[in-house]
Design a protein around this motif. Structure first.
Motif, PDB file in Angstrom:
ATOM      1  N   LYS A  35      79.734   7.697  37.557  1.00 15.01           N
ATOM      2  CA  LYS A  35      79.054   6.542  37.146  1.00 15.01           C
ATOM      3  C   LYS A  35      79.887   5.605  37.415  1.00 15.01           C
ATOM      4  CE  LYS A  35      77.492   4.591  32.673  1.00 15.01           C
ATOM      5  NZ  LYS A  35      77.730   4.595  31.133  1.00 15.01           N
ATOM      6  N   ARG A  36      81.358   5.593  37.324  1.00 10.56           N
ATOM      7  CA  ARG A  36      82.223   4.370  37.806  1.00 10.56           C
ATOM      8  C   ARG A  36      82.050   4.206  39.131  1.00 10.56           C
ATOM      9  NH1 ARG A  36      85.459   7.279  34.272  1.00 10.56           N
ATOM     10  NH2 ARG A  36      86.565   8.170  35.681  1.00 10.56           N
ATOM     11  N   LEU A  37      81.910   5.270  40.077  1.00  6.30           N
ATOM     12  CA  LEU A  37      81.786   4.524  41.386  1.00  6.30           C
ATOM     13  C   LEU A  37      80.528   3.979  41.664  1.00  6.30           C
ATOM     14  CD1 LEU A  37      82.660   8.311  43.012  1.00  6.30           C
ATOM     15  CD2 LEU A  37      83.966   6.019  43.292  1.00  6.30           C
ATOM     16  N   VAL A  38      79.273   4.290  40.912  1.00  5.65           N
ATOM     17  CA  VAL A  38      78.147   3.534  41.203  1.00  5.65           C
ATOM     18  C   VAL A  38      78.417   2.154  40.562  1.00  5.65           C
ATOM     19  CG1 VAL A  38      75.700   3.441  40.461  1.00  5.65           C
ATOM     20  CG2 VAL A  38      76.581   5.579  41.074  1.00  5.65           C
ATOM     21  N   GLU A  39      79.003   2.055  39.489  1.00  8.17           N
ATOM     22  CA  GLU A  39      79.425   0.772  38.914  1.00  8.17           C
ATOM     23  C   GLU A  39      80.092  -0.160  39.683  1.00  8.17           C
ATOM     24  OE1 GLU A  39      79.026   1.965  34.025  1.00  8.17           O
ATOM     25  OE2 GLU A  39      80.768   2.116  34.946  1.00  8.17           O
ATOM     26  N   ASP A  40      81.106   0.411  40.356  1.00  9.63           N
ATOM     27  CA  ASP A  40      82.106  -0.383  41.266  1.00  9.63           C
ATOM     28  C   ASP A  40      81.447  -0.540  42.510  1.00  9.63           C
ATOM     29  OD1 ASP A  40      83.748  -0.316  38.915  1.00  9.63           O
ATOM     30  OD2 ASP A  40      85.062   1.570  39.929  1.00  9.63           O
ATOM     31  N   ASN A  41      80.371  -0.128  42.957  1.00  7.80           N
ATOM     32  CA  ASN A  41      79.625  -0.164  44.114  1.00  7.80           C
ATOM     33  C   ASN A  41      80.547   0.293  45.226  1.00  7.80           C
ATOM     34  OD1 ASN A  41      77.229  -2.051  43.270  1.00  7.80           O
ATOM     35  ND2 ASN A  41      78.921  -3.651  43.089  1.00  7.80           N
ATOM     36  N   ALA A  42      80.962   1.648  44.924  1.00 10.65           N
ATOM     37  CA  ALA A  42      81.559   2.511  45.906  1.00 10.65           C
ATOM     38  C   ALA A  42      80.836   2.646  47.174  1.00 10.65           C
ATOM     39  CB  ALA A  42      82.246   3.703  45.119  1.00 10.65           C
ATOM     40  N   LYS A  43      81.264   3.098  48.120  1.00  8.00           N
ATOM     41  CA  LYS A  43      80.531   3.482  49.142  1.00  8.00           C
ATOM     42  C   LYS A  43      79.827   5.013  49.094  1.00  8.00           C
ATOM     43  CE  LYS A  43      82.776   3.552  53.338  1.00  8.00           C
ATOM     44  NZ  LYS A  43      83.770   3.695  54.291  1.00  8.00           N
ATOM     45  N   CYS A  44      78.507   4.879  49.499  1.00  4.27           N
ATOM     46  CA  CYS A  44      77.763   6.080  49.440  1.00  4.27           C
ATOM     47  C   CYS A  44      78.111   7.385  49.664  1.00  4.27           C
ATOM     48  CB  CYS A  44      76.238   5.822  50.213  1.00  4.27           C
ATOM     49  SG  CYS A  44      75.151   6.984  50.098  1.00  4.27           S
ATOM     50  N   SER A  45      79.065   7.457  50.756  1.00  3.00           N
ATOM     51  CA  SER A  45      79.624   8.789  50.800  1.00  3.00           C
ATOM     52  C   SER A  45      80.598   9.073  49.851  1.00  3.00           C
ATOM     53  CB  SER A  45      80.269   8.651  52.394  1.00  3.00           C
ATOM     54  OG  SER A  45      81.519   7.601  52.230  1.00  3.00           O
ATOM     55  N   ALA A  46      81.283   8.566  49.371  1.00  4.48           N
ATOM     56  CA  ALA A  46      82.000   8.707  48.309  1.00  4.48           C
ATOM     57  C   ALA A  46      81.328   9.394  46.902  1.00  4.48           C
ATOM     58  CB  ALA A  46      83.147   7.600  47.695  1.00  4.48           C
ATOM     59  N   ILE A  47      80.314   8.431  46.683  1.00  3.29           N
ATOM     60  CA  ILE A  47      79.315   8.952  45.650  1.00  3.29           C
ATOM     61  C   ILE A  47      78.861  10.311  45.881  1.00  3.29           C
ATOM     62  CG2 ILE A  47      77.513   8.498  44.095  1.00  3.29           C
ATOM     63  CD1 ILE A  47      78.381   5.243  44.724  1.00  3.29           C
ATOM     64  N   LEU A  48      78.310  10.398  47.266  1.00  3.13           N
ATOM     65  CA  LEU A  48      77.717  11.764  47.339  1.00  3.13           C
ATOM     66  C   LEU A  48      78.654  12.805  47.345  1.00  3.13           C
ATOM     67  CD1 LEU A  48      74.988  10.567  50.263  1.00  3.13           C
ATOM     68  CD2 LEU A  48      74.585  11.142  47.989  1.00  3.13           C
ATOM     69  N   MET A  49      79.800  12.533  47.908  1.00  2.00           N
ATOM     70  CA  MET A  49      80.620  13.597  47.841  1.00  2.00           C
ATOM     71  C   MET A  49      81.208  14.053  46.488  1.00  2.00           C
ATOM     72  SD  MET A  49      81.252  14.735  50.880  1.00  2.00           S
ATOM     73  CE  MET A  49      82.501  15.722  50.523  1.00  2.00           C
ATOM     74  N   GLN A  50      81.444  13.223  45.540  1.00  2.29           N
ATOM     75  CA  GLN A  50      81.622  13.500  44.122  1.00  2.29           C
ATOM     76  C   GLN A  50      80.285  14.213  43.525  1.00  2.29           C
ATOM     77  OE1 GLN A  50      84.443  13.154  42.501  1.00  2.29           O
ATOM     78  NE2 GLN A  50      83.725  13.866  40.847  1.00  2.29           N
ATOM     79  N   ALA A  51      79.168  13.943  43.712  1.00  7.25           N
ATOM     80  CA  ALA A  51      77.797  14.256  43.201  1.00  7.25           C
ATOM     81  C   ALA A  51      77.723  15.873  43.835  1.00  7.25           C
ATOM     82  CB  ALA A  51      76.683  13.850  43.650  1.00  7.25           C
ATOM     83  N   SER A  52      78.256  16.180  45.072  1.00  4.53           N
ATOM     84  CA  SER A  52      78.021  17.356  45.504  1.00  4.53           C
ATOM     85  C   SER A  52      79.226  18.405  44.950  1.00  4.53           C
ATOM     86  CB  SER A  52      78.485  17.489  47.055  1.00  4.53           C
ATOM     87  OG  SER A  52      78.559  18.511  47.617  1.00  4.53           O
TER      88      SER A  52
END
Length: 98
Positions: A35-52
């Motif tokens: 959630k913080r990554l999304v709120e901070d507009n992190a790179k898609c790859s970082a969000i996807l890796m954390q989701a995985s």
């Protein structure tokens, strides 16, 4: 549509329960991190890796839950001649593996 049924309560060993709760707490932290990554507009790859990683952790929790159930409740029920819990886990696995 299936009615919402209240889950059956089973006795669990304290150490198994604690381990499962600890896993869920870590997963909860991972979700907050996503959630913080999304709120901070992190790179898609970082969000996807954390989701995985979170998906893998949740799968690991589910596997541990299933193994604990098979080793304890279902085994005990079968030894006592009761097949209801085996029928229930079979139905659950059928739904999960669609």
């Amino acid at each position: 549509m299936e009615e919402n049924k209240k889950p059956q309560v089973k006795e669990s060993k304290s150490d198994e329960k604690t381990a499962l709760i600890n896993r869920l707490s870590r997963i909860e932290g991972q979700i907050r991190g996503i959630k913080r990554l999304v709120e901070d507009n992190a790179k898609c790859s970082a969000i996807l890796m954390q989701a995985s990683a979170t998906t893998a952790a949740l799968n690991s929790f589910s596997k541990e839950m299933l193994l604990n159930n098979l080793k304890t409740a279902i085994t005990e029920d079968l030894q006592a001649g009761n097949t209801q819990s085996l029928d229930e886990i079979t139905q659950t696995l059928t739904k999960l593996l669609k």
